[in-house]
Design an enzyme around this catalytic site. Sequence first.
Site, PDB file in Angstrom:
ATOM      1  N   ASP A   1       0.896  -1.041  -0.006  1.00  0.00           N
ATOM      2  CA  ASP A   1      -0.013  -0.014  -0.007  1.00  0.00           C
ATOM      3  C   ASP A   1       0.849   1.158   0.113  1.00  0.00           C
ATOM      4  O   ASP A   1       0.517   2.352   0.514  1.00  0.00           O
ATOM      5  CB  ASP A   1      -0.857   0.120   1.243  1.00  0.00           C
TER       6      ASP A   1
ATOM      7  N   GLY B   1      -4.194  -4.728  -4.388  1.00  0.00           N
ATOM      8  CA  GLY B   1      -5.313  -3.555  -4.635  1.00  0.00           C
ATOM      9  C   GLY B   1      -4.488  -2.460  -5.210  1.00  0.00           C
ATOM     10  O   GLY B   1      -3.752  -1.783  -4.320  1.00  0.00           O
ATOM     11  N   HIS B   2      -4.433  -2.347  -6.565  1.00  0.00           N
ATOM     12  CA  HIS B   2      -3.615  -1.012  -7.098  1.00  0.00           C
ATOM     13  C   HIS B   2      -4.613  -0.157  -7.614  1.00  0.00           C
ATOM     14  O   HIS B   2      -5.423  -0.199  -8.400  1.00  0.00           O
ATOM     15  CB  HIS B   2      -2.555  -1.534  -8.045  1.00  0.00           C
TER      16      HIS B   2
ATOM     17  N   LYS C   1       2.204   2.252  -5.179  1.00  0.00           N
ATOM     18  CA  LYS C   1       2.945   1.722  -6.284  1.00  0.00           C
ATOM     19  C   LYS C   1       2.015   1.886  -7.552  1.00  0.00           C
ATOM     20  O   LYS C   1       2.835   2.033  -8.673  1.00  0.00           O
ATOM     21  CB  LYS C   1       3.353   0.035  -5.895  1.00  0.00           C
TER      22      LYS C   1
ATOM     23  N   GLN D   1       2.481  -5.912  -3.090  1.00  0.00           N
ATOM     24  CA  GLN D   1       2.607  -5.896  -1.562  1.00  0.00           C
ATOM     25  C   GLN D   1       3.994  -5.228  -1.363  1.00  0.00           C
ATOM     26  O   GLN D   1       4.518  -4.534  -2.112  1.00  0.00           O
ATOM     27  CB  GLN D   1       2.745  -7.288  -0.952  1.00  0.00           C
TER      28      GLN D   1
END
Length: 421
Positions: free
Chosen positions: A13, A40-41, A16, A222
């Site tokens: 988080d 989750g991007h 990225k 991650q």
Amino acid sequence: MAVKAVIGTQWGDEGKGKIVDFLSKDVDYVVRFQGGSNAGHTIKIGNQTFKFHLLPSGVIRGKIGVIANGVVVDPEVLIGEVEKLKEKGIEPKLMISDRANVVMPYHKLLDGAEETYLGKKKIGTTRRGIGPCYSDKVARRGIRVGDLLDRSVLREKLEMIVPIKKNLLKIYGMEESRIDVEDLIDRYSDYGNKIRAFVKDTTLELNRAIKEGKEILLEGAQGVMLDVDFGTYPFTTSSNTISGGACTGSGISPKLINEIIGVVKAYTTRVGSGPLPTELKDEIGKHLQEKGGEFGTTTGRARRCGWLDLVVVKYACMICGIDKIAITKLDVLDGLKKVKICVGYDYNGETIENFPSDIRVLENIKPIYEEFDGWESTKNVKSFEELPKSAKDYIRFIEDFLNVPVEMISVGAEREKTIFV
Ligand code: IMP
């Protein structure tokens, strides 16, 4: 520069997605090499927000998105993301490795069952079946994407695996009848047919592209602290999130990676259980959580927040060989009177400068802080020179401590809120 990797240096988080989106404008391929739909991007473009769990972030710029062999693929999630993009008028260019392992429904059930069994000692996983899927991969009983393309192979494998999973579910006190071999064969053959056109030997494709001088961006998911070998084990994910994972997860030689960019959030966050040395359970922690919108993209869980921990980031730089740093969310610190950076740990009166491998040590340390004056606002700043003096001091301190140059600073979610140093 032909091949670059973007790696999260903390607990994930770090932002990225935004950095990858920014860098992907100059590349031909964006490659996911580990993790799965636990990631989750988020990317914000104009008034549109895109949230990806599996698709490489570069696909919105029309780049070729590669899901390489090291990823664990949940085909249902993947097909859903492709459909959603198509609804927005974007036809993603995609390649999926035939070697990537497939997350099956029994992996998700077992992920939940194991967490329930662990009770207070749970990892706090995303329950996306990641750990059980990687366990099967290493135990050599995984289903690979290539297997979905041949119904008889899928049948043979599932008839061998499913009875074992049913027994495991029974041990955990779960309803084993939720898993049915015939249903799985039908559903997963159908997914195979839907993704068939994208399935390739991505290792060959990527190495060919490198030879042809194409630009490749490896997108980490991650962060280093969640790496199964180097993170706060066992409170980690189940893949290698470090830069080395980019090689094993894609089949690109370490010799071919030209640049490794470490993404550092200006403070620290973590979702799930496990040690977080600089955690703030006070008003400042709340400020960071609210102002930073620190709620998980995948699970919606509130992220734990704390001051920037440079012992962690220095360790990440060492393991990953970070060449350049991108600092994100500097604006979240705006308005605080004082800001702090952790530069060491006090363990029973002894100063520790290196990140400990034993989490029992980590659970019993006190952070040693360097304190800085706060600043008013970085919101509309467009260059490093325009930053308030104390924000510049903060950035320069990070650079000196890590001995790695800061190249980018993000002061907002939008693409244009990015400063090049
Ligand atoms: P898993 O990857 O779902 O097995 O979860 C293991 C640990 O990694 C948990 O603490 C999760 O919260 C954390 N985790 C997994 N993926 C992410 C991510 O993308 N961002 C932040 N934490 C993550």
